[in-house]
Design a protein around this motif. Structure first.
Motif, mmCIF file in Angstrom:
data_model
loop_
_atom_site.group_PDB
_atom_site.id
_atom_site.type_symbol
_atom_site.label_atom_id
_atom_site.label_comp_id
_atom_site.label_asym_id
_atom_site.label_seq_id
_atom_site.Cartn_x
_atom_site.Cartn_y
_atom_site.Cartn_z
ATOM 1 N N GLY A 49 0.827 -1.209 0.000
ATOM 2 C CA GLY A 49 0.000 0.000 0.000
ATOM 3 C C GLY A 49 0.858 1.254 0.000
ATOM 4 O O GLY A 49 0.626 2.192 -0.775
ATOM 5 N N LYS A 50 1.862 1.247 0.857
ATOM 6 C CA LYS A 50 2.739 2.416 0.951
ATOM 7 C C LYS A 50 3.558 2.603 -0.315
ATOM 8 O O LYS A 50 3.759 3.721 -0.783
ATOM 9 C CB LYS A 50 3.647 2.297 2.169
ATOM 10 C CG LYS A 50 3.812 3.655 2.816
ATOM 11 C CD LYS A 50 4.624 3.614 4.016
ATOM 12 C CE LYS A 50 3.817 3.258 5.239
ATOM 13 N NZ LYS A 50 4.707 2.876 6.341
ATOM 14 N N ILE A 112 -15.488 -3.612 2.174
ATOM 15 C CA ILE A 112 -15.377 -2.292 1.522
ATOM 16 C C ILE A 112 -16.600 -1.432 1.855
ATOM 17 O O ILE A 112 -16.490 -0.228 2.086
ATOM 18 C CB ILE A 112 -15.194 -2.462 0.009
ATOM 19 C CG1 ILE A 112 -13.774 -2.952 -0.277
ATOM 20 C CG2 ILE A 112 -15.467 -1.158 -0.745
ATOM 21 C CD1 ILE A 112 -13.519 -3.379 -1.699
ATOM 22 N N LEU A 128 -7.519 4.963 -10.368
ATOM 23 C CA LEU A 128 -6.228 4.549 -10.920
ATOM 24 C C LEU A 128 -6.415 3.541 -12.057
ATOM 25 O O LEU A 128 -5.678 3.575 -13.049
ATOM 26 C CB LEU A 128 -5.351 3.941 -9.819
ATOM 27 C CG LEU A 128 -4.941 4.890 -8.688
ATOM 28 C CD1 LEU A 128 -4.222 4.142 -7.573
ATOM 29 C CD2 LEU A 128 -4.079 6.037 -9.219
ATOM 30 N N SER A 168 -6.498 4.141 8.166
ATOM 31 C CA SER A 168 -6.221 2.709 8.373
ATOM 32 C C SER A 168 -5.294 2.478 9.554
ATOM 33 O O SER A 168 -5.305 1.408 10.146
ATOM 34 C CB SER A 168 -5.564 2.117 7.114
ATOM 35 O OG SER A 168 -4.198 2.473 7.048
ATOM 36 N N LYS A 170 -3.840 2.283 13.177
ATOM 37 C CA LYS A 170 -4.449 2.158 14.505
ATOM 38 C C LYS A 170 -3.742 3.096 15.479
ATOM 39 O O LYS A 170 -4.333 3.643 16.375
ATOM 40 C CB LYS A 170 -4.353 0.721 15.006
ATOM 41 C CG LYS A 170 -4.772 -0.337 13.981
ATOM 42 C CD LYS A 170 -6.246 -0.315 13.688
ATOM 43 C CE LYS A 170 -6.689 -1.374 12.687
ATOM 44 N NZ LYS A 170 -6.318 -1.155 11.307
HETATM 45 C C1 HEM Z 1 -10.038 -1.735 -2.793
HETATM 46 C C2 HEM Z 1 -9.035 -0.969 -2.512
HETATM 47 C C3 HEM Z 1 -8.193 -1.113 -1.257
HETATM 48 C C4 HEM Z 1 -8.281 -2.002 -0.227
HETATM 49 C C5 HEM Z 1 -9.276 -3.135 -0.047
HETATM 50 C C6 HEM Z 1 -7.210 -1.688 0.709
HETATM 51 C C7 HEM Z 1 -6.973 -2.372 1.895
HETATM 52 C C8 HEM Z 1 -6.102 -1.941 2.880
HETATM 53 C C9 HEM Z 1 -5.935 -2.577 4.171
HETATM 54 C C10 HEM Z 1 -6.712 -3.802 4.661
HETATM 55 C C11 HEM Z 1 -4.987 -1.880 4.853
HETATM 56 C C12 HEM Z 1 -4.386 -2.219 6.223
HETATM 57 C C13 HEM Z 1 -5.204 -1.795 7.296
HETATM 58 C C14 HEM Z 1 -4.654 -2.273 8.639
HETATM 59 O O1 HEM Z 1 -3.512 -2.082 8.955
HETATM 60 O O2 HEM Z 1 -5.444 -2.844 9.347
HETATM 61 C C15 HEM Z 1 -4.588 -0.798 3.992
HETATM 62 C C16 HEM Z 1 -3.631 0.122 4.329
HETATM 63 C C17 HEM Z 1 -3.074 0.966 3.413
HETATM 64 N N1 HEM Z 1 -3.461 1.149 2.097
HETATM 65 FE FE1 HEM Z 1 -4.971 0.264 1.169
HETATM 66 N N2 HEM Z 1 -6.483 -0.636 0.229
HETATM 67 C C18 HEM Z 1 -7.045 -0.261 -0.966
HETATM 68 C C19 HEM Z 1 -6.620 0.734 -1.814
HETATM 69 C C20 HEM Z 1 -5.497 1.464 -1.593
HETATM 70 C C21 HEM Z 1 -4.961 2.434 -2.530
HETATM 71 C C22 HEM Z 1 -5.580 2.773 -3.872
HETATM 72 C C23 HEM Z 1 -3.822 2.939 -1.959
HETATM 73 C C24 HEM Z 1 -2.838 3.950 -2.487
HETATM 74 C C25 HEM Z 1 -3.108 4.871 -3.362
HETATM 75 C C26 HEM Z 1 -3.658 2.289 -0.663
HETATM 76 C C27 HEM Z 1 -2.657 2.563 0.228
HETATM 77 C C28 HEM Z 1 -2.617 2.083 1.526
HETATM 78 C C29 HEM Z 1 -1.654 2.541 2.546
HETATM 79 C C30 HEM Z 1 -0.550 3.563 2.333
HETATM 80 C C31 HEM Z 1 -1.955 1.834 3.720
HETATM 81 C C32 HEM Z 1 -1.268 1.954 5.096
HETATM 82 C C33 HEM Z 1 -0.030 1.155 5.148
HETATM 83 C C34 HEM Z 1 0.631 1.270 6.520
HETATM 84 O O3 HEM Z 1 -0.051 1.383 7.519
HETATM 85 O O4 HEM Z 1 1.856 1.202 6.559
HETATM 86 N N3 HEM Z 1 -4.682 1.394 -0.473
HETATM 87 N N4 HEM Z 1 -5.270 -0.860 2.802
#
Ligand code: HEM
Length: 210
Positions: A49-50, A112, A128, A168, A170
């Motif tokens: 994600g990052k 979601i 995107l 996201s 905690k």
């Molecule tokens: C359907 C789309 C997406 C889903 C289902 C999803 C799911 C998740 C989940 C489950 C987490 C972790 C939450 C936790 O720690 O409990 C997360 C964190 C994150 N997501 Fe996504 N994500 C989606 C789209 C995106 C997109 C499009 C981006 C970037 C442009 C993104 C960037 C991130 C980042 C930066 C984190 C935090 C990472 C961290 O804590 O170090 N995500 N996402």
């Protein structure tokens, strides 16, 4: 400063491919050596994600950079970086779907809908996806002006992606706040565009109220 030749742009593209492959290799080595801590699945989702968000911010930095350096050819890097942003965020979602939800698509849509931070993530990803599909030259040519209108939605994607990140976590919001600041600085570079948009919206509202 001399103009960057097209060959140098090709070289930078090769470097972007090599860096991206190294990031993937690095993640594989972290997994393989068990260095992803107590919850490797969560760390993998975070890592991907990052990385996706980092690539999105780098993509948005290209235009201001090419303007300040007076190097318009740098603009040719945006599509490649944009596609990699889409690849990383798709791997991010796949890791969540595969390793957390065991390919239960129903659960994914339930999650979601249920969790607002995931809804925002999904919206960002859909934007995107559309930007990636329409980055093909043939589609760009066909879309004409509407292509430029659609690709301004990258600003919405970066805001949604950053809020998704912030929401996201905690604990420890320092890093997401740093991402917000970077996001703000990059969007401020587009303030003439936002100002013109805002003025035209105001004009429409005042015409409607008269
Ligand atoms: C359907 C789309 C997406 C889903 C289902 C999803 C799911 C998740 C989940 C489950 C987490 C972790 C939450 C936790 O720690 O409990 C997360 C964190 C994150 N997501 Fe996504 N994500 C989606 C789209 C995106 C997109 C499009 C981006 C970037 C442009 C993104 C960037 C991130 C980042 C930066 C984190 C935090 C990472 C961290 O804590 O170090 N995500 N996402």
């Amino acid at each position: 400063m001399n103009k960057i030749p097209p060959l140098a742009i090709t070289l930078i593209k090769v470097i972007i491919h090599l860096v991206s492959l190294s990031v993937l290799l690095y993640l594989y080595l972290l997994i393989d050596s068990g260095r992803l801590g107590a919850d490797p699945v969560k760390e993998m989702i975070h890592f991907l994600g990052k990385t996706g968000l980092n690539y999105l911010l780098i993509t948005l930095a290209i235009t201001p950079l090419s303007k300040r350096l007076k190097q318009p050819l740098l603009g040719r890097l945006k599509r490649l970086l944009g596609i990699y942003t889409f690849v990383w965020t798709s791997l991010h979602i796949t890791a969540f779907l595969w390793l957390e939800l065991s390919w239960e698509w129903g659960f994914l849509f339930e999650e979601i809908i249920k969790r607002p931070y995931l809804s925002l993530g999904m919206l960002a990803w859909v934007i995107l996806l559309l930007l990636s599909i329409t980055s093909l030259n043939a589609i760009k040519r066909k879309m004409k002006q509407s292509w430029f209108i659609l690709h301004r939605w990258v600003y919405v994607a970066v805001i949604l992606g950053t809020i998704h990140y912030y929401w996201s976590v905690k604990s420890g919001v320092t890093e997401p706040i740093i991402y917000f600041i970077i996001c703000f600085v990059l969007l401020r570079e587009r303030s003439p565009y936002f100002k013109s948009k805002f003025t035209s919206v105001l004009k429409v509202i005042s015409m409607k109220s008269n």
